[in-house]
Scaffold this motif. Structure first.
Motif, PDB file in Angstrom:
ATOM      1  N   CYS A   1       0.859  -1.182   0.000  1.00  0.00           N
ATOM      2  CA  CYS A   1       0.000   0.000   0.000  1.00  0.00           C
ATOM      3  C   CYS A   1       0.900   1.238   0.000  1.00  0.00           C
ATOM      4  O   CYS A   1       2.123   1.140   0.075  1.00  0.00           O
ATOM      5  CB  CYS A   1      -0.938  -0.028   1.205  1.00  0.00           C
ATOM      6  N   HIS A   2       0.315   2.405  -0.071  1.00  0.00           N
ATOM      7  CA  HIS A   2       1.121   3.619  -0.217  1.00  0.00           C
ATOM      8  C   HIS A   2       1.981   3.908   1.004  1.00  0.00           C
ATOM      9  O   HIS A   2       3.134   4.330   0.890  1.00  0.00           O
ATOM     10  CB  HIS A   2       0.202   4.815  -0.498  1.00  0.00           C
ATOM     11  N   CYS A   3       1.429   3.661   2.195  1.00  0.00           N
ATOM     12  CA  CYS A   3       2.172   4.017   3.416  1.00  0.00           C
ATOM     13  C   CYS A   3       3.060   2.877   3.911  1.00  0.00           C
ATOM     14  O   CYS A   3       3.838   3.065   4.834  1.00  0.00           O
ATOM     15  CB  CYS A   3       1.200   4.440   4.516  1.00  0.00           C
TER      16      CYS A   3
ATOM     17  N   ASN B   1       2.040   0.006   5.276  1.00  0.00           N
ATOM     18  CA  ASN B   1       1.478  -0.804   6.364  1.00  0.00           C
ATOM     19  C   ASN B   1       1.216  -2.237   5.908  1.00  0.00           C
ATOM     20  O   ASN B   1       1.301  -3.163   6.703  1.00  0.00           O
ATOM     21  CB  ASN B   1       0.171  -0.173   6.864  1.00  0.00           C
TER      22      ASN B   1
ATOM     23  N   CYS C   1      -5.821  -0.736   3.098  1.00  0.00           N
ATOM     24  CA  CYS C   1      -5.166  -0.079   4.223  1.00  0.00           C
ATOM     25  C   CYS C   1      -6.036   1.090   4.672  1.00  0.00           C
ATOM     26  O   CYS C   1      -6.380   1.956   3.878  1.00  0.00           O
ATOM     27  CB  CYS C   1      -3.781   0.410   3.809  1.00  0.00           C
TER      28      CYS C   1
ATOM     29  N   CYS D   1      -3.772   4.645   4.469  1.00  0.00           N
ATOM     30  CA  CYS D   1      -3.562   5.366   3.202  1.00  0.00           C
ATOM     31  C   CYS D   1      -4.672   5.104   2.191  1.00  0.00           C
ATOM     32  O   CYS D   1      -4.724   5.772   1.155  1.00  0.00           O
ATOM     33  CB  CYS D   1      -2.205   5.018   2.604  1.00  0.00           C
TER      34      CYS D   1
HETATM   35 ZN   LIG Z   1      -1.249   2.104   3.774  1.00  0.00          ZN
END
Ligand SMILES: [Zn+2]
Length: 141
Positions: A8-10, A12, A76, A79
């Protein structure tokens, strides 16, 4: 085997795939149901491969079911990225990865459109068991 990593982008939720063929020989399936179109999602999976999903903070991961309600989309909550979809049956987890969560889908070949929403509930399950990763490990830290 060809290792491919997505997230995912962050960060996690991390995904480690082992694909049986070169990634550019896979054609992500752009599902045309309402939910997947809202995410612009396209799915990659390999029944001959394997998938590990690592969730750092389970409180920040979400599940969402729609359609026939048999599978769960994994996203997520921090994000907002949809990383994939999975389905459990008799202790085995089947899953497909959102190609957009893997460098925007760049490692893969051209997308193809898919309309699994037109299938009956039992035909969907047959399709998932034939197409999705069947060696899936979801690990929560
Ligand atoms: Zn994320």
């Amino acid at each position: 085997m060809f290792p491919v990593r997505g997230s995912c982008h962050c960060g996690n939720i991390l995904m480690d795939m082992e694909l049986a063929r070169a990634p550019d020989t896979y054609q992500p399936r752009a599902c045309n149901c309402d939910f997947c179109r809202q995410h612009n999602a396209a799915y990659v999976s390999d029944p001959q491969g394997s998938l590990a999903i690592w969730i750092k903070d389970q409180n920040l991961s979400g599940k969402y079911s729609q359609g026939s309600g048999q599978a769960a989309f994994l996203f997520c909550k921090h994000c907002g990225v949809l990383v994939g979809v999975y389905y459990s049956h008799e202790g085995r987890v089947y899953a497909a990865v959102n190609a957009r969560a893997v460098q925007g889908g760049k490692p893969f070949g051209p997308e193809q459109s898919a309309s699994p929403q037109t299938l009956s509930a039992s035909d969907k399950v047959q399709r998932w068991q034939a197409l999705w990763f069947s060696s899936v490990n979801i690990v929560c830290c």
